[in-house]
Design a protein around this motif. Structure first.
Motif, PDB file in Angstrom:
ATOM      1  N   CYS A  68     -52.937 -47.022  15.410  1.00 25.84           N
ATOM      2  CA  CYS A  68     -52.196 -46.186  14.459  1.00 25.84           C
ATOM      3  C   CYS A  68     -52.791 -44.797  14.264  1.00 25.84           C
ATOM      4  O   CYS A  68     -52.128 -43.925  13.695  1.00 25.84           O
ATOM      5  N   THR A  69     -54.014 -44.597  14.692  1.00 24.51           N
ATOM      6  CA  THR A  69     -54.656 -43.290  14.524  1.00 24.51           C
ATOM      7  C   THR A  69     -54.590 -42.519  15.838  1.00 24.51           C
ATOM      8  O   THR A  69     -55.107 -42.993  16.863  1.00 24.51           O
ATOM      9  N   PRO A  70     -53.944 -41.353  15.874  1.00 21.74           N
ATOM     10  CA  PRO A  70     -53.890 -40.569  17.115  1.00 21.74           C
ATOM     11  C   PRO A  70     -55.291 -40.318  17.662  1.00 21.74           C
ATOM     12  O   PRO A  70     -56.224 -40.016  16.914  1.00 21.74           O
ATOM     13  N   ARG A  71     -55.432 -40.445  18.969  1.00 20.53           N
ATOM     14  CA  ARG A  71     -56.753 -40.362  19.606  1.00 20.53           C
ATOM     15  C   ARG A  71     -57.451 -39.045  19.316  1.00 20.53           C
ATOM     16  O   ARG A  71     -58.688 -39.017  19.141  1.00 20.53           O
ATOM     17  N   ASP A  72     -56.684 -37.944  19.187  1.00 15.94           N
ATOM     18  CA  ASP A  72     -57.331 -36.653  18.959  1.00 15.94           C
ATOM     19  C   ASP A  72     -57.850 -36.500  17.527  1.00 15.94           C
ATOM     20  O   ASP A  72     -58.497 -35.506  17.201  1.00 15.94           O
ATOM     21  N   GLN A  73     -57.577 -37.495  16.654  1.00 14.23           N
ATOM     22  CA  GLN A  73     -58.079 -37.443  15.290  1.00 14.23           C
ATOM     23  C   GLN A  73     -59.268 -38.381  15.049  1.00 14.23           C
ATOM     24  O   GLN A  73     -59.880 -38.327  13.983  1.00 14.23           O
ATOM     25  N   TRP A  74     -59.586 -39.212  16.006  1.00  9.45           N
ATOM     26  CA  TRP A  74     -60.631 -40.221  15.814  1.00  9.45           C
ATOM     27  C   TRP A  74     -61.958 -39.600  15.378  1.00  9.45           C
ATOM     28  O   TRP A  74     -62.626 -40.118  14.483  1.00  9.45           O
ATOM     29  N   ASP A  75     -62.351 -38.542  16.037  1.00  5.29           N
ATOM     30  CA  ASP A  75     -63.699 -37.997  15.838  1.00  5.29           C
ATOM     31  C   ASP A  75     -63.764 -36.861  14.818  1.00  5.29           C
ATOM     32  O   ASP A  75     -64.823 -36.269  14.617  1.00  5.29           O
ATOM     33  N   ILE A  76     -62.640 -36.573  14.168  1.00  6.39           N
ATOM     34  CA  ILE A  76     -62.649 -35.544  13.138  1.00  6.39           C
ATOM     35  C   ILE A  76     -63.373 -36.082  11.909  1.00  6.39           C
ATOM     36  O   ILE A  76     -63.058 -37.162  11.406  1.00  6.39           O
ATOM     37  N   GLU A  77     -64.346 -35.336  11.445  1.00 11.46           N
ATOM     38  CA  GLU A  77     -65.130 -35.803  10.303  1.00 11.46           C
ATOM     39  C   GLU A  77     -64.479 -35.366   8.993  1.00 11.46           C
ATOM     40  O   GLU A  77     -63.838 -34.325   8.912  1.00 11.46           O
ATOM     41  N   ARG A  78     -64.653 -36.217   7.977  1.00  7.59           N
ATOM     42  CA  ARG A  78     -64.097 -35.895   6.666  1.00  7.59           C
ATOM     43  C   ARG A  78     -65.027 -36.430   5.598  1.00  7.59           C
ATOM     44  O   ARG A  78     -65.794 -37.377   5.828  1.00  7.59           O
ATOM     45  N   ASP A  79     -64.979 -35.814   4.434  1.00 12.17           N
ATOM     46  CA  ASP A  79     -65.773 -36.277   3.297  1.00 12.17           C
ATOM     47  C   ASP A  79     -65.029 -37.419   2.605  1.00 12.17           C
ATOM     48  O   ASP A  79     -63.823 -37.336   2.356  1.00 12.17           O
ATOM     49  N   THR A  80     -65.755 -38.484   2.303  1.00 12.07           N
ATOM     50  CA  THR A  80     -65.182 -39.656   1.642  1.00 12.07           C
ATOM     51  C   THR A  80     -66.129 -40.094   0.522  1.00 12.07           C
ATOM     52  O   THR A  80     -67.272 -39.621   0.449  1.00 12.07           O
ATOM     53  N   PRO A  81     -65.706 -41.016  -0.333  1.00 14.71           N
ATOM     54  CA  PRO A  81     -66.615 -41.522  -1.364  1.00 14.71           C
ATOM     55  C   PRO A  81     -67.834 -42.238  -0.791  1.00 14.71           C
ATOM     56  O   PRO A  81     -68.819 -42.460  -1.500  1.00 14.71           O
ATOM     57  N   TRP A  82     -67.773 -42.574   0.508  1.00 19.69           N
ATOM     58  CA  TRP A  82     -68.876 -43.296   1.152  1.00 19.69           C
ATOM     59  C   TRP A  82     -69.680 -42.379   2.074  1.00 19.69           C
ATOM     60  O   TRP A  82     -70.417 -42.838   2.935  1.00 19.69           O
TER      61      TRP A  82
END
Length: 316
Positions: A73-87
């Motif tokens: 369900c996650t496009p391959r070009d978005q897998w390695d994009i980093e994001r800030d999360t509560p964890w």
């Protein structure tokens, strides 16, 4: 699609029902109310249990989750994009795994919902997710609006033989008709929806409930709301929605993209209460003189009309 409204007492009340577990869903039956948990649990099983508890306490008929296979369900070009999360900071694919429940989690969810006397089901976003959910005796599967054009998923869902609930947000009339053709109209419930979070009142277009009733007279029509507030969801029930779904949360300030368009526990209590009252008040559209009116009629009406036999409570 046609735009002529379905009127109470006519096609609206002739539409067939669908079976969801031990409940019949359709005109003439109590509105089926689903608390959409989605991923508002943020991957925390204790939070999921608390949301189930709140939905059961409010009188909801079911809660609903979302089930994805992240790599599909996650496009391959978005897998390695980093994001800030509560964890902490993590890649998007790691985040998708972080908020996804596995088999043991769902077995605990299944047991907890059963103990609270409330049904649960989910929106599978891919074929593997359908196969996963088929391990459980869910009363239905849900097609999210984003998945309405996924014919492979629709065909797999139809093959389960279960009731399929189809949301129609972000979709054209042609796409909706095609999805109904793929799924078949015999075992589906259609939900009007607007896929913005939160949705503006000017974009809700609640009269689409009547349009869908006219276009699909043999299909029960419901409403999936993503707005803030309760009034417009109640209006959907007054317009004839026989199934209602709203996102629920413990606190709208919690982290997550769906929280702001979700209903907190006190609001959920009021929403279900008012849906039940409206559902009971709609009636069948046939004019009657009720027993409670007879005393007022005798006292206040100076000229009595021609007598008629059709009085509520009369023996003939």
């Amino acid at each position: 699609m046609t735009t002529s409204p379905a009127l109470p007492g006519s096609a609206l009340f002739a539409a067939p029902t669908r079976r969801l577990g031990d409940r019949e869903v359709g005109p003439g039956h109590p509105v089926y109310v689903t608390g959409e948990i989605g991923i508002n649990h943020n991957g925390d099983l204790a939070c999921a249990f608390a949301l189930i508890d709140q939905a059961a306490a409010a009188g909801c008929d079911a809660v609903k989750f979302q089930k994805r296979t992240p790599e599909i369900c996650t496009p391959r070009d978005q897998w390695d994009i980093e994001r800030d999360t509560p964890w902490g900071r993590m890649t998007y694919i790691d985040y998708r795994h972080r908020v996804e429940f596995g088999e043991d989690d769902y077995r605990q969810i299944d047991a907890h919902a059963h103990a609270r006397g409330i049904a649960w089901f989910a929106s599978p976003w891919d074929v593997e997710a359908v196969d996963f959910l088929e391990q459980f005796d869910v009363p239905a599967h849900k097609v999210a609006s984003a998945s309405l054009t996924d014919d492979e998923l629709l065909r797999r869902l139809r093959a389960t033989g279960r009731t399929i609930i189809l949301s129609t947000g972000m979709s054209t009339p042609k796409q909706i008709r095609h999805a109904v053709e793929v799924l078949g109209s015999d075992n589906i419930v259609l939900l009007h929806a607007t896929s913005t979070y939160p949705a503006k009142p000017t974009e809700l277009n609640l009269r689409m409930i009547h349009t869908l009733q006219s276009e699909f007279p043999n299909v029960p029509i419901g409403y999936s709301g993503h707005e803030t507030g309760l009034q417009t969801t109640l209006a959907a029930v007054a317009l004839g929605a026989v199934f209602v779904e709203r996102h629920i949360t413990l606190d709208r300030a919690m982290w997550g993209s769906d929280q702001a368009a979700s209903v907190e526990p006190p609001g959920l209590q009021r929403l279900v209460r008012d849906i039940r009252t409206i559902s009971e008040s709609l009636g069948d559209g046939v004019k009657k003189v009720y027993d409670g009116e007879l005393a007022a009629m005798k006292k206040l009406r100076r000229v009595q009309g021609a007598p008629e036999a059709q009085l509520v409570g009369s023996s003939s």
